[in-house]
Design an enzyme around this catalytic site. Structure first.
Site, mmCIF file in Angstrom:
data_model
loop_
_atom_site.group_PDB
_atom_site.id
_atom_site.type_symbol
_atom_site.label_atom_id
_atom_site.label_comp_id
_atom_site.label_asym_id
_atom_site.label_seq_id
_atom_site.Cartn_x
_atom_site.Cartn_y
_atom_site.Cartn_z
ATOM 1 N N LYS A 1 26.402 15.927 -4.258
ATOM 2 C CA LYS A 1 25.821 14.745 -4.918
ATOM 3 C C LYS A 1 25.353 15.081 -6.327
ATOM 4 O O LYS A 1 25.079 16.248 -6.657
ATOM 5 C CB LYS A 1 24.665 14.172 -4.102
ATOM 6 C CG LYS A 1 23.496 15.132 -3.822
ATOM 7 C CD LYS A 1 22.502 15.259 -4.956
ATOM 8 C CE LYS A 1 21.422 16.285 -4.703
ATOM 9 N NZ LYS A 1 20.634 16.641 -5.898
ATOM 10 N N ASP B 1 17.660 15.977 1.347
ATOM 11 C CA ASP B 1 18.956 15.462 0.881
ATOM 12 C C ASP B 1 19.944 15.206 2.020
ATOM 13 O O ASP B 1 21.002 14.625 1.799
ATOM 14 C CB ASP B 1 19.626 16.476 -0.069
ATOM 15 C CG ASP B 1 18.886 16.627 -1.386
ATOM 16 O OD1 ASP B 1 18.085 15.734 -1.729
ATOM 17 O OD2 ASP B 1 19.119 17.637 -2.071
HETATM 18 O O1 C5P Z 1 13.907 19.170 1.768
HETATM 19 P P1 C5P Z 1 14.451 20.453 1.252
HETATM 20 O O2 C5P Z 1 14.280 21.596 2.239
HETATM 21 O O3 C5P Z 1 15.830 20.361 0.728
HETATM 22 O O4 C5P Z 1 13.537 20.816 0.005
HETATM 23 C C1 C5P Z 1 13.503 22.107 -0.526
HETATM 24 C C2 C5P Z 1 12.177 22.285 -1.236
HETATM 25 O O5 C5P Z 1 12.155 21.470 -2.407
HETATM 26 C C3 C5P Z 1 10.968 21.874 -0.446
HETATM 27 O O6 C5P Z 1 10.500 22.937 0.355
HETATM 28 C C4 C5P Z 1 9.967 21.535 -1.526
HETATM 29 O O7 C5P Z 1 9.405 22.726 -2.065
HETATM 30 C C5 C5P Z 1 10.859 20.938 -2.622
HETATM 31 N N1 C5P Z 1 10.912 19.471 -2.548
HETATM 32 C C6 C5P Z 1 9.798 18.751 -2.977
HETATM 33 N N2 C5P Z 1 9.826 17.390 -2.931
HETATM 34 C C7 C5P Z 1 10.928 16.731 -2.486
HETATM 35 C C8 C5P Z 1 12.064 17.445 -2.069
HETATM 36 C C9 C5P Z 1 12.009 18.819 -2.095
HETATM 37 O O8 C5P Z 1 8.796 19.330 -3.397
HETATM 38 N N3 C5P Z 1 10.923 15.389 -2.461
#
Ligand code: C5P
Length: 317
Positions: free
Chosen positions: A26, A155
């Protein structure tokens, strides 16, 4: 609600068969972030577009095992194949939720750069959920898969359906947007990746001491541009609040962005948390000239011409 019911793996001619699923990466056409909440996540208003650079996951049953194993084709040797890999975690979560005892092997062919801001790891997880659903005939609804996806990462839910969508919450609450507009992008992959948490931390550092940030409301001009097929309005409406934070951590990107913006492209931006740079172009001819220019930069590891929107994770066999 109990998810447990008799589930049997897909067989072809009596043999346990592998299920092959393809999942796109994406770009974010719009990304506005607020101050982190108590769970450390940042509230977002974002618009995702799935583009045709794909991961492929082949999932197969290991009858005499119980574990999830993984093999990998990737140009990046640092991608793990143990339980720290999001695809392995997706298969384990699916097995647990549906009470599956057999082992699962995942073979992942990575084409989306790791740590590039294009959700490559999340695409592997979304593909794995779809593959396990087909492999075990679990007949999970999209809502069931989305709830598993949400446990895996912000995501992942979008990548189950792909297309173009507005996303709120952590980026995991999806409202699909309809558009007939096809966009062409030149992607410039940087040699070094970026950690998403590190980019969000830098974003927080940049805003430290200022008032509480809330993410922007619905990006009306962008949504209008998508609805009406207005490419100039769309180019003007692209926005990424994480851009400066990503540049601070990866200063070489500033030069990639500068060159992309002066190349004749309609616009250029950082994809998600970066460091991939995405240049929006008028079509294939301009794409090739922008690509040739960006390839001259030493920090650019490779380029690719892609288009979107495309469908999310789907079974191919
Ligand atoms: O959700 P995901 O594991 O892909 O996110 C990776 C990291 O990115 C999270 O642990 C967080 O530190 C950060 N993140 C965030 N806010 C979001 C998405 C991700 O702070 N909305």
């Amino acid at each position: 609600m109990s998810y447990l019911r008799a589930i049997h793996p897909k067989r072809s001619g009596g043999e346990l068969a592998g299920v092959q699923v393809c999942c796109p990466g994406k770009v974010n056409l719009f990304l506005s972030a607020g101050s982190p909440t108590s769970d450390g996540y940042h509230p977002l208003t974002t618009v995702f577009q799935a583009v045709n650079v794909h991961e492929t996951v082949i999932a197969s049953v290991r009858d005499h095992q119980t574990s999830v194993t993984m093999s990998l084709e990737s140009p990046n040797p640092s991608v793990p194949t143990d339980e720290s890999n999001l695809a392995v975690r997706a298969a384990l979560l699916f097995k647990k939720r549906y009470g599956i005892t057999q082992g699962v092997h995942l073979h992942v062919d990575k084409k989306i750069p790791a740590a590039g801001g294009m959700a490559g790891g999340s695409a592997d997880a979304a593909a794995t959920l779809r593959a396990c659903d087909a492999l075990f005939n679990s007949e999970a609804s999209l809502e069931d898969l989305e709830s598993l996806a949400r446990e895996l990462g912000a995501d992942v839910p979008f990548l189950l359906t792909g297309g173009v969508a507005l996303a709120e919450g952590r980026g995991d609450l999806i409202t699909p947007l309809t558009t007939d507009m096809e966009l062409t992008w030149v992607l410039a992959f940087q040699r070094e990746g970026l950690s998403t948490p590190a980019v969000f931390r830098e974003f927080d550092r940049l805003h430290d001491g200022r008032e509480e940030l809330t993410p922007a409301a619905m990006p009306e001009p962008l949504i209008k541009a998508l609805r009406e097929g207005d490419i100039d309005l769309l180019a003007d409406s692209l926005c990424n609040d994480l851009e400066q934070a990503a540049i601070n951590l990866h200063p070489d990107m500033a030069e990639t962005l500068r060159l992309a913006r002066s190349s004749g492209a309609l616009a250029a931006m950082v994809s998600g948390s970066g460091p991939t740079v995405a240049a929006l172009v008028t079509g294939p001819e301009q794409a090739r000239s922008v690509q040739t220019l960006l390839e001259t930069l030493p920090q650019v590891a490779g380029t690719m011409i892609v288009h979107g929107p495309v469908a999310g994770a789907h079974v191919e066999n």
